[in-house]
Structure formats: C-alpha cells, structure tokens
Design a protein around this motif. Structure first.
Motif, mmCIF file in Angstrom:
data_model
loop_
_atom_site.group_PDB
_atom_site.id
_atom_site.type_symbol
_atom_site.label_atom_id
_atom_site.label_comp_id
_atom_site.label_asym_id
_atom_site.label_seq_id
_atom_site.Cartn_x
_atom_site.Cartn_y
_atom_site.Cartn_z
ATOM 1 N N ASP A 16 0.843 -1.192 0.000
ATOM 2 C CA ASP A 16 0.000 0.000 0.000
ATOM 3 C C ASP A 16 0.880 1.244 0.000
ATOM 4 N N VAL A 17 0.786 2.044 -1.074
ATOM 5 C CA VAL A 17 1.616 3.240 -1.197
ATOM 6 C C VAL A 17 0.773 4.491 -1.001
ATOM 7 N N CYS A 18 1.449 5.587 -0.688
ATOM 8 C CA CYS A 18 0.768 6.849 -0.435
ATOM 9 C C CYS A 18 1.713 8.003 -0.740
ATOM 10 N N GLY A 19 1.177 9.216 -0.673
ATOM 11 C CA GLY A 19 1.992 10.409 -0.855
ATOM 12 C C GLY A 19 2.334 10.673 -2.307
ATOM 13 N N GLY A 20 3.538 11.148 -2.543
ATOM 14 C CA GLY A 20 3.975 11.479 -3.891
ATOM 15 C C GLY A 20 3.318 12.754 -4.394
ATOM 16 N N GLY A 23 -0.344 12.859 -4.400
ATOM 17 C CA GLY A 23 -0.998 12.903 -3.092
ATOM 18 C C GLY A 23 -1.859 11.701 -2.802
ATOM 19 N N PHE A 24 -1.398 10.508 -3.186
ATOM 20 C CA PHE A 24 -2.176 9.295 -2.943
ATOM 21 C C PHE A 24 -2.464 9.134 -1.459
ATOM 22 N N GLN A 25 -3.703 8.794 -1.137
ATOM 23 C CA GLN A 25 -4.100 8.557 0.239
ATOM 24 C C GLN A 25 -4.061 7.066 0.525
ATOM 25 N N CYS A 26 -3.865 6.737 1.781
ATOM 26 C CA CYS A 26 -3.902 5.337 2.185
ATOM 27 C C CYS A 26 -5.340 4.846 2.058
ATOM 28 N N ASP A 54 8.176 14.804 -3.972
ATOM 29 C CA ASP A 54 7.401 13.806 -4.699
ATOM 30 C C ASP A 54 7.650 12.392 -4.183
ATOM 31 N N CYS A 55 8.261 12.254 -3.019
ATOM 32 C CA CYS A 55 8.563 10.927 -2.471
ATOM 33 C C CYS A 55 7.288 10.132 -2.211
ATOM 34 N N MET A 56 7.320 8.892 -2.612
ATOM 35 C CA MET A 56 6.227 7.980 -2.277
ATOM 36 C C MET A 56 6.452 7.474 -0.859
ATOM 37 N N GLY A 57 5.376 7.205 -0.174
ATOM 38 C CA GLY A 57 5.461 6.631 1.156
ATOM 39 C C GLY A 57 4.776 5.279 1.165
ATOM 40 N N ILE A 58 4.754 4.657 2.307
ATOM 41 C CA ILE A 58 4.031 3.400 2.467
ATOM 42 C C ILE A 58 3.019 3.572 3.598
ATOM 43 N N CYS A 59 1.890 2.915 3.452
ATOM 44 C CA CYS A 59 0.841 2.968 4.467
ATOM 45 C C CYS A 59 1.148 1.913 5.514
ATOM 46 N N THR A 60 1.076 2.312 6.762
ATOM 47 C CA THR A 60 1.407 1.367 7.809
ATOM 48 C C THR A 60 0.562 1.601 9.058
ATOM 49 N N CYS A 61 0.486 0.573 9.875
ATOM 50 C CA CYS A 61 -0.169 0.667 11.169
ATOM 51 C C CYS A 61 0.878 0.702 12.267
ATOM 52 N N ASP A 62 2.122 0.468 11.902
ATOM 53 C CA ASP A 62 3.229 0.387 12.844
ATOM 54 C C ASP A 62 3.998 1.694 12.803
ATOM 55 N N ASP A 63 3.845 2.532 13.849
ATOM 56 C CA ASP A 63 4.497 3.835 13.816
ATOM 57 C C ASP A 63 6.007 3.753 13.957
ATOM 58 N N SER A 64 6.566 2.563 14.132
ATOM 59 C CA SER A 64 8.019 2.424 14.176
ATOM 60 C C SER A 64 8.563 1.989 12.819
ATOM 61 N N ALA A 65 7.689 1.879 11.811
ATOM 62 C CA ALA A 65 8.109 1.376 10.497
ATOM 63 C C ALA A 65 9.003 2.339 9.740
ATOM 64 N N GLY A 66 8.961 3.590 10.036
ATOM 65 C CA GLY A 66 9.792 4.559 9.331
ATOM 66 C C GLY A 66 9.492 5.946 9.852
ATOM 67 N N ALA A 67 10.259 6.894 9.379
ATOM 68 C CA ALA A 67 10.026 8.268 9.811
ATOM 69 C C ALA A 67 8.733 8.774 9.195
ATOM 70 N N PRO A 68 7.898 9.443 9.973
ATOM 71 C CA PRO A 68 6.667 9.989 9.398
ATOM 72 C C PRO A 68 6.994 10.994 8.292
ATOM 73 N N VAL A 69 6.160 11.026 7.268
ATOM 74 C CA VAL A 69 6.346 11.995 6.209
ATOM 75 C C VAL A 69 6.098 13.370 6.816
ATOM 76 N N SER A 70 7.014 14.318 6.569
ATOM 77 C CA SER A 70 6.848 15.640 7.176
ATOM 78 C C SER A 70 5.649 16.353 6.567
#
Length: 163
Positions: A16-20, A23-26, A54-70
């Motif tokens: 599941d991707v988001c951002g960019g 502006g893709f939403q989860c 334009d960075c793509m992010g990933i949708c997650t339920c685990d807040d330790s999975a990566g740095a939050p998108v600013s």
C-alpha cells in the motif's frame, strides 16, 4: 442501499503506497482502530526532508516502520489533514505559525473526515471568489453563496467591500 461491507477498507500491507506528487491517500485500515500512517519508504533513495516533495510513502499501522512523512512534504488538503497536519493552501505542522489565513485541521473540525474538512476549504474559496468580485453593496447582499442552497448571501463590510 448497497453492500455495507463494500465500505470496509482492507488491512494495510507492504504494497500500500501513499503520498507522492499525486498525493495518494492510504486506502487501507488498521486493526483495533490504530491510525493509518503514511511514512517515508526508507527502501528508496527519495528523502522528503531533503527536497523530495514527490517521495512515495508506504501505508502502515506500525508507527516504528519509518520516519513519518513531514507535513510540509504533503501537497493536498486531504493528505495534509489526514496526516494530522494543518492546511492553509500549504501543509504545516499546526496552525500556530500561520497568521491571517484560514487553517483547516482536525483540531478545529473534530467530527469530520479529511474529505469533509477539505470541502469546507473548497467552499470557502468558491464563496470568497464569488463575493470578492462584487463592488456594489446591493449586488453583494443579493448574491447567493455558491456553497449554499441559496439561503445564504454575501455580506457587505463596513469597510466597503463584499465578502
């Protein structure tokens, strides 16, 4: 009226991707009511903190999975508000540093979805454009707000402008 299960979003997974720029939403959910987060995909070379708007992010339920998108990397109202940031036409961490601009966030619109909050913003812009183009008091107070069902009109300011 339709299948109620059709509105239930699937659980977030690794694909599941988001951002960019788009502006893709989860479009997924988390178990137990945990908030869905769009976080930076640390497996790519794009860094939202270093100009990678334009960075793509990933949708997650685990807040330790990566740095939050600013917040300032988010470029749509819906993505901004959904990420618990504040929207003024640009995305900020909060409304505190924003002067003389309408600010849209769950802080001020507690019982609304991000789409509903952003609809309020869209309506305000339409109303402002319609009323702001009028320079006569009589025309102003007769003009229905585009966002209303005809029951609300522009208002004439004592400073001699239509709003």
């Amino acid at each position: 009226e339709g299948d109620p299960s059709s509105s239930i979003k699937p659980e977030c997974g690794d694909t599941d991707v988001c951002g960019g720029l788009a502006g893709f939403q989860c479009d997924c959910s988390c178990p137990g009511g945990t908030a869905v987060q769009c976080v930076d995909d640390s497996s790519d070379s794009c860094d939202p903190e270093k100009g990678g708007r334009d960075c793509m992010g990933i949708c997650t339920c685990d807040d330790s999975a990566g740095a939050p998108v600013s917040c300032n990397a988010l470029d749509t109202c819906s993505n901004c508000v959904e990420a618990a940031c504040s929207w003024t036409g640009e995305c900020y961490d909060d409304c505190m540093g924003v002067a003389d601009a309408a600010c849209y966030s769950f802080e001020y619109f507690k019982d609304m979805t991000s789409e509903e909050v952003c609809k309020v913003e869209e309506d305000r812009i339409k109303d402002s454009r319609a009323c702001g183009a009028i320079s006569d008091c009589n025309d102003c107070v007769k003009t229905s707000l585009p966002s209303s069902d005809g029951s609300k009109t522009c208002m004439w300011s004592e400073n001699r402008y239509c709003m």
